[in-house]
Design a protein around this motif. Structure first.
Motif, mmCIF file in Angstrom:
data_model
loop_
_atom_site.group_PDB
_atom_site.id
_atom_site.type_symbol
_atom_site.label_atom_id
_atom_site.label_comp_id
_atom_site.label_asym_id
_atom_site.label_seq_id
_atom_site.Cartn_x
_atom_site.Cartn_y
_atom_site.Cartn_z
ATOM 1 N N LYS A 31 87.423 83.665 11.069
ATOM 2 C CA LYS A 31 86.897 83.379 12.403
ATOM 3 C C LYS A 31 88.055 83.181 13.386
ATOM 4 N N HIS A 32 89.119 82.565 12.901
ATOM 5 C CA HIS A 32 90.316 82.393 13.729
ATOM 6 C C HIS A 32 91.123 83.689 13.798
ATOM 7 N N VAL A 45 88.823 82.325 17.232
ATOM 8 C CA VAL A 45 88.273 80.975 17.317
ATOM 9 C C VAL A 45 89.421 79.981 17.147
ATOM 10 N N ASP A 46 89.421 78.953 17.972
ATOM 11 C CA ASP A 46 90.486 77.944 17.977
ATOM 12 C C ASP A 46 90.635 77.299 16.593
ATOM 13 N N GLN A 67 80.553 75.330 19.597
ATOM 14 C CA GLN A 67 81.735 75.934 20.236
ATOM 15 C C GLN A 67 82.287 77.083 19.408
ATOM 16 N N VAL A 68 82.196 76.962 18.091
ATOM 17 C CA VAL A 68 82.635 78.048 17.209
ATOM 18 C C VAL A 68 81.768 79.277 17.463
ATOM 19 N N GLN A 111 82.778 80.836 20.760
ATOM 20 C CA GLN A 111 84.072 81.520 20.667
ATOM 21 C C GLN A 111 83.987 82.784 19.816
ATOM 22 N N ALA A 149 82.441 85.426 22.189
ATOM 23 C CA ALA A 149 83.441 85.858 23.167
ATOM 24 C C ALA A 149 84.551 86.661 22.483
ATOM 25 N N GLY A 150 84.928 86.237 21.285
ATOM 26 C CA GLY A 150 86.007 86.900 20.554
ATOM 27 C C GLY A 150 85.653 88.314 20.128
ATOM 28 N N GLY A 191 78.264 82.954 28.908
ATOM 29 C CA GLY A 191 78.058 82.427 27.565
ATOM 30 C C GLY A 191 76.846 81.523 27.449
#
Length: 181
Positions: A56-57, A62-63, A76-77, A80, A83-84, A132
């Motif tokens: 995911k990162h 993802v942060d 939030q994951v 992201q 969006a990612g 989003g």
């Protein structure tokens, strides 16, 4: 009667827009549902099934701190991820699923906890960056039922966003046709 996936494909094709999918718990089922719809190649660019948390990162941006502190089952994951994948695959829209299908809890989250997300074009009207939207779900059923309901839910969320964007555009066009009134 058409399916939600067929409706998504039809709306995107009419608008000349594209979608990409980031999936975790659904393991490719969203992409399979979309590509089963006739004409999918006009709107569907691809998908990333990032089942492992580190992917995911690595693949979706993802942060890492967010993942470390809260785990992969987090709103939030999901946002992201959507969006990612939108950025990674160069699409107008990105949708994502993350959650716990079972049989055991994950990251302290009970079975049936799911987050679905949509990231879209920047909405000039509301000023929201990326358009989003995340929806939290608490689903019942076995693993297969939770996964299928997650597919249905993310497609329904995308349809809602596409329809609201579409009606907003129609209003703007009506205003232009009527001399700004």
């Amino acid at each position: 009667m058409s399916s939600p996936a067929a409706d998504v494909v039809r709306l995107l094709a009419v608008k000349g827009e594209t979608v990409a999918v980031a999936e975790s718990l659904t393991g490719g089922l969203v992409a399979a549902e979309i590509t089963a719809a006739p004409g999918a190649s006009k709107a569907f660019r691809g998908s990333v099934t990032a089942y492992a948390t580190e992917l995911k990162h690595e693949l979706l941006g993802v942060d890492a701190t967010l993942l470390e502190q809260h785990g992969a089952v987090n709103p939030q994951v999901a946002a992201q991820m959507a969006a990612g994948v939108r950025k990674a695959l160069g699409t107008d829209w990105g949708i994502a699923t993350t959650g716990v299908a079972g049989p055991e809890e994950q990251d302290g989250q009970p079975v049936g906890t799911v987050f679905v997300a949509v990231a879209g074009p920047v909405d000039q009207g509301s000023g929201s960056a990326g358009g989003g939207k995340v929806e939290a779900l608490r689903l019942n059923g076995d693993r297969a039922e939770i996964r299928m309901e997650s597919v249905r839910s993310v497609l329904a969320l995308l349809l809602t966003e596409l329809a609201s964007e579409h009606s907003g555009n129609e209003r703007a066009q009506d205003t232009e046709r009527n001399g700004g009134f």
